[in-house]
Every structure is written in C-alpha cells, then in structure tokens.
Design a protein around this motif. Structure first.
Motif, mmCIF file in Angstrom:
data_model
loop_
_atom_site.group_PDB
_atom_site.id
_atom_site.type_symbol
_atom_site.label_atom_id
_atom_site.label_comp_id
_atom_site.label_asym_id
_atom_site.label_seq_id
_atom_site.Cartn_x
_atom_site.Cartn_y
_atom_site.Cartn_z
ATOM 1 N N ILE A 88 0.817 -1.210 0.000
ATOM 2 C CA ILE A 88 0.000 0.000 0.000
ATOM 3 C C ILE A 88 0.854 1.266 0.000
ATOM 4 C CG2 ILE A 88 -0.297 0.170 2.506
ATOM 5 C CD1 ILE A 88 -3.333 0.834 1.787
ATOM 6 N N ASP A 89 2.020 1.212 0.610
ATOM 7 C CA ASP A 89 2.874 2.407 0.644
ATOM 8 C C ASP A 89 3.544 2.697 -0.699
ATOM 9 O OD1 ASP A 89 4.600 0.241 0.793
ATOM 10 O OD2 ASP A 89 5.864 1.124 2.355
ATOM 11 N N GLN A 90 3.380 1.802 -1.661
ATOM 12 C CA GLN A 90 3.909 2.025 -3.007
ATOM 13 C C GLN A 90 2.880 2.680 -3.931
ATOM 14 O OE1 GLN A 90 5.238 -2.194 -3.237
ATOM 15 N NE2 GLN A 90 7.120 -1.304 -4.056
ATOM 16 N N LEU A 91 1.667 2.854 -3.428
ATOM 17 C CA LEU A 91 0.640 3.568 -4.185
ATOM 18 C C LEU A 91 0.967 5.066 -4.192
ATOM 19 C CD1 LEU A 91 -2.692 2.043 -2.831
ATOM 20 C CD2 LEU A 91 -1.848 1.900 -5.172
ATOM 21 N N PRO A 92 0.493 5.795 -5.203
ATOM 22 C CA PRO A 92 0.635 7.252 -5.147
ATOM 23 C C PRO A 92 -0.024 7.787 -3.868
ATOM 24 C CG PRO A 92 -0.107 6.570 -7.318
ATOM 25 C CD PRO A 92 -0.158 5.353 -6.440
ATOM 26 N N PHE A 93 0.516 8.863 -3.331
ATOM 27 C CA PHE A 93 0.058 9.413 -2.060
ATOM 28 C C PHE A 93 -1.440 9.729 -2.077
ATOM 29 C CE2 PHE A 93 -0.356 12.881 1.116
ATOM 30 C CZ PHE A 93 -0.015 12.128 2.232
ATOM 31 N N LYS A 94 -1.931 10.279 -3.192
ATOM 32 C CA LYS A 94 -3.360 10.595 -3.316
ATOM 33 C C LYS A 94 -4.230 9.346 -3.155
ATOM 34 C CE LYS A 94 -5.005 14.309 -6.237
ATOM 35 N NZ LYS A 94 -5.168 14.768 -7.611
ATOM 36 N N ALA A 95 -3.786 8.251 -3.711
ATOM 37 C CA ALA A 95 -4.530 6.994 -3.617
ATOM 38 C C ALA A 95 -4.528 6.487 -2.179
ATOM 39 C CB ALA A 95 -3.934 5.959 -4.555
ATOM 40 N N GLN A 96 -3.399 6.611 -1.503
ATOM 41 C CA GLN A 96 -3.326 6.197 -0.102
ATOM 42 C C GLN A 96 -4.302 7.004 0.760
ATOM 43 O OE1 GLN A 96 0.671 5.868 1.549
ATOM 44 N NE2 GLN A 96 1.477 5.608 -0.525
ATOM 45 N N VAL A 137 -9.708 1.390 -9.267
ATOM 46 C CA VAL A 137 -8.574 1.610 -10.157
ATOM 47 C C VAL A 137 -8.156 3.076 -10.039
ATOM 48 C CG1 VAL A 137 -7.754 1.561 -12.546
ATOM 49 C CG2 VAL A 137 -9.338 -0.205 -11.726
ATOM 50 N N PHE A 138 -6.851 3.275 -9.823
ATOM 51 C CA PHE A 138 -6.276 4.618 -9.747
ATOM 52 C C PHE A 138 -5.341 4.826 -10.926
ATOM 53 C CE2 PHE A 138 -6.982 3.327 -5.320
ATOM 54 C CZ PHE A 138 -7.668 4.411 -4.813
ATOM 55 N N ASN A 139 -5.242 6.057 -11.414
ATOM 56 C CA ASN A 139 -4.247 6.346 -12.448
ATOM 57 C C ASN A 139 -2.897 6.573 -11.774
ATOM 58 O OD1 ASN A 139 -4.261 9.000 -11.449
ATOM 59 N ND2 ASN A 139 -5.414 9.820 -13.175
ATOM 60 N N LYS A 140 -1.875 6.898 -12.561
ATOM 61 C CA LYS A 140 -0.531 7.005 -11.975
ATOM 62 C C LYS A 140 -0.378 8.190 -11.036
ATOM 63 C CE LYS A 140 1.547 9.257 -15.979
ATOM 64 N NZ LYS A 140 2.571 9.138 -17.007
ATOM 65 N N GLU A 141 -1.300 9.167 -11.103
ATOM 66 C CA GLU A 141 -1.285 10.290 -10.167
ATOM 67 C C GLU A 141 -2.046 9.985 -8.885
ATOM 68 O OE1 GLU A 141 -2.188 10.902 -13.511
ATOM 69 O OE2 GLU A 141 -0.138 11.499 -13.974
ATOM 70 N N GLY A 142 -2.758 8.852 -8.849
ATOM 71 C CA GLY A 142 -3.515 8.464 -7.662
ATOM 72 C C GLY A 142 -4.964 8.879 -7.681
ATOM 73 N N GLU A 143 -5.458 9.305 -8.839
ATOM 74 C CA GLU A 143 -6.868 9.693 -8.964
ATOM 75 C C GLU A 143 -7.697 8.483 -9.343
ATOM 76 O OE1 GLU A 143 -6.252 12.559 -12.007
ATOM 77 O OE2 GLU A 143 -5.705 14.133 -10.598
ATOM 78 N N VAL A 144 -8.908 8.403 -8.774
ATOM 79 C CA VAL A 144 -9.813 7.274 -9.036
ATOM 80 C C VAL A 144 -10.258 7.323 -10.496
ATOM 81 C CG1 VAL A 144 -12.022 6.214 -8.452
ATOM 82 C CG2 VAL A 144 -10.608 7.218 -6.654
ATOM 83 N N GLN A 145 -10.195 6.164 -11.159
ATOM 84 C CA GLN A 145 -10.668 6.007 -12.529
ATOM 85 C C GLN A 145 -12.034 5.369 -12.518
ATOM 86 O OE1 GLN A 145 -8.427 7.009 -15.378
ATOM 87 N NE2 GLN A 145 -8.094 8.103 -13.476
ATOM 88 N N LEU A 146 -12.950 5.926 -13.245
ATOM 89 C CA LEU A 146 -14.308 5.368 -13.291
ATOM 90 C C LEU A 146 -14.485 4.410 -14.420
ATOM 91 C CD1 LEU A 146 -16.216 8.645 -12.499
ATOM 92 C CD2 LEU A 146 -15.588 6.835 -10.928
#
Length: 146
Positions: A88-96, A137-146
């Motif tokens: 989980i700590d390898q996810l982008p900060f926004k996703a965390q 699903v998150f993109n590489k910036e950590g934003e939720v993908q619909l």
C-alpha cells in the motif's frame, strides 16, 4: 457399482491435477513471454476476453522471491499487460489518502501495479469493507478512474 466409483474418482483426480498444471499456451505466446521475461518459469491460465474469439493467456511467475507477477498476451502472442503485487505504501500518495478516508477499517486485500501495452500505468486495489467488496482503479497520479 464399484467400477463406477473408481472411474469417477479417477476422473475427478485428473481434473484437479490438470487445474494445478495450468494450460499450455500456443507456441507464439510462449515465445513472446520467454523473449520478454527470459529465465522465468510461468504457470499459464486462459481466460475469455470481451469478444467471443478474444482469448487471453495469463502467465503467472515469480518476479522476485516473494513477489508474484502476471503477463497477459492475446492468442497471437501480442503483449497486453503486466501486473505485479505491491504494498500500500507504493501507491501514489493521493490513492493512499483516498483509501484511508473511504475504507479506514479494512485494509486492501490485493494491490496491483498494472502496465498495459501502451505503457500506461494504473493501480488496482481490491478489498472488502464489512460485507461489500470493492475494486478501485487509480491512475498514476492516484486519482480514481471510473
């Protein structure tokens, strides 16, 4: 009657053993994997894609000693995606932050880094919150993908 039970036992055991071995992909798919991931041994599975004749072959292999990875190819041996388990700590900060806010009680069950054939990176998080399963699903910036 004894022969019937014996035959049924052999049939069931052969099906179970066959599932553990996986499937044997076409030669072009196997060669594409070996070229992309030399010296990696894979356990193959097959899945139906979106279209009737869209069959995908998934190679499961050890990326490192403890990390599992998957490479997905179509029936022609064309690379479709690479997936590997991450923490989980390898996810982008926004996703965390999103996961801590929306699903604070239950940690993620599985987190995958996914890189598709066009080199697009996404993160797939699966888990369970009380009785509901979630798949985000998150993109590489950590934003939720619909």
């Amino acid at each position: 009657m004894k022969n019937f039970y014996l035959a049924a036992a052999f049939l069931i055991s052969s099906l179970v053993m066959g599932q553990k071995k996986g499937v044997l992909p076409p030669a072009n798919v196997k060669m594409a994997f070996e070229k992309q991931y030399p010296n990696k041994a894979a356990l193959w599975s097959m899945e139906q894609g979106d279209q009737k004749d869209d069959i995908k072959f998934k190679a499961k292999f050890n990326e490192t000693g403890t990390t599992k990875a998957y490479a997905v190819y179509d029936g022609k041996g064309v690379f479709k995606a690479y997936k590997t388990q991450i923490q989980i700590d390898q996810l982008p900060f926004k996703a965390q932050l999103y996961l801590k806010k929306e699903y604070p009680a239950k940690p993620a069950k599985e987190i995958l880094l996914v890189i598709d054939a066009q080199n697009n990176t996404t993160y797939k998080v699966e888990g369970q919150n009380n009785i509901k399963f979630y798949d985000i699903v998150f993109n590489k910036e950590g934003e939720v993908q619909l």
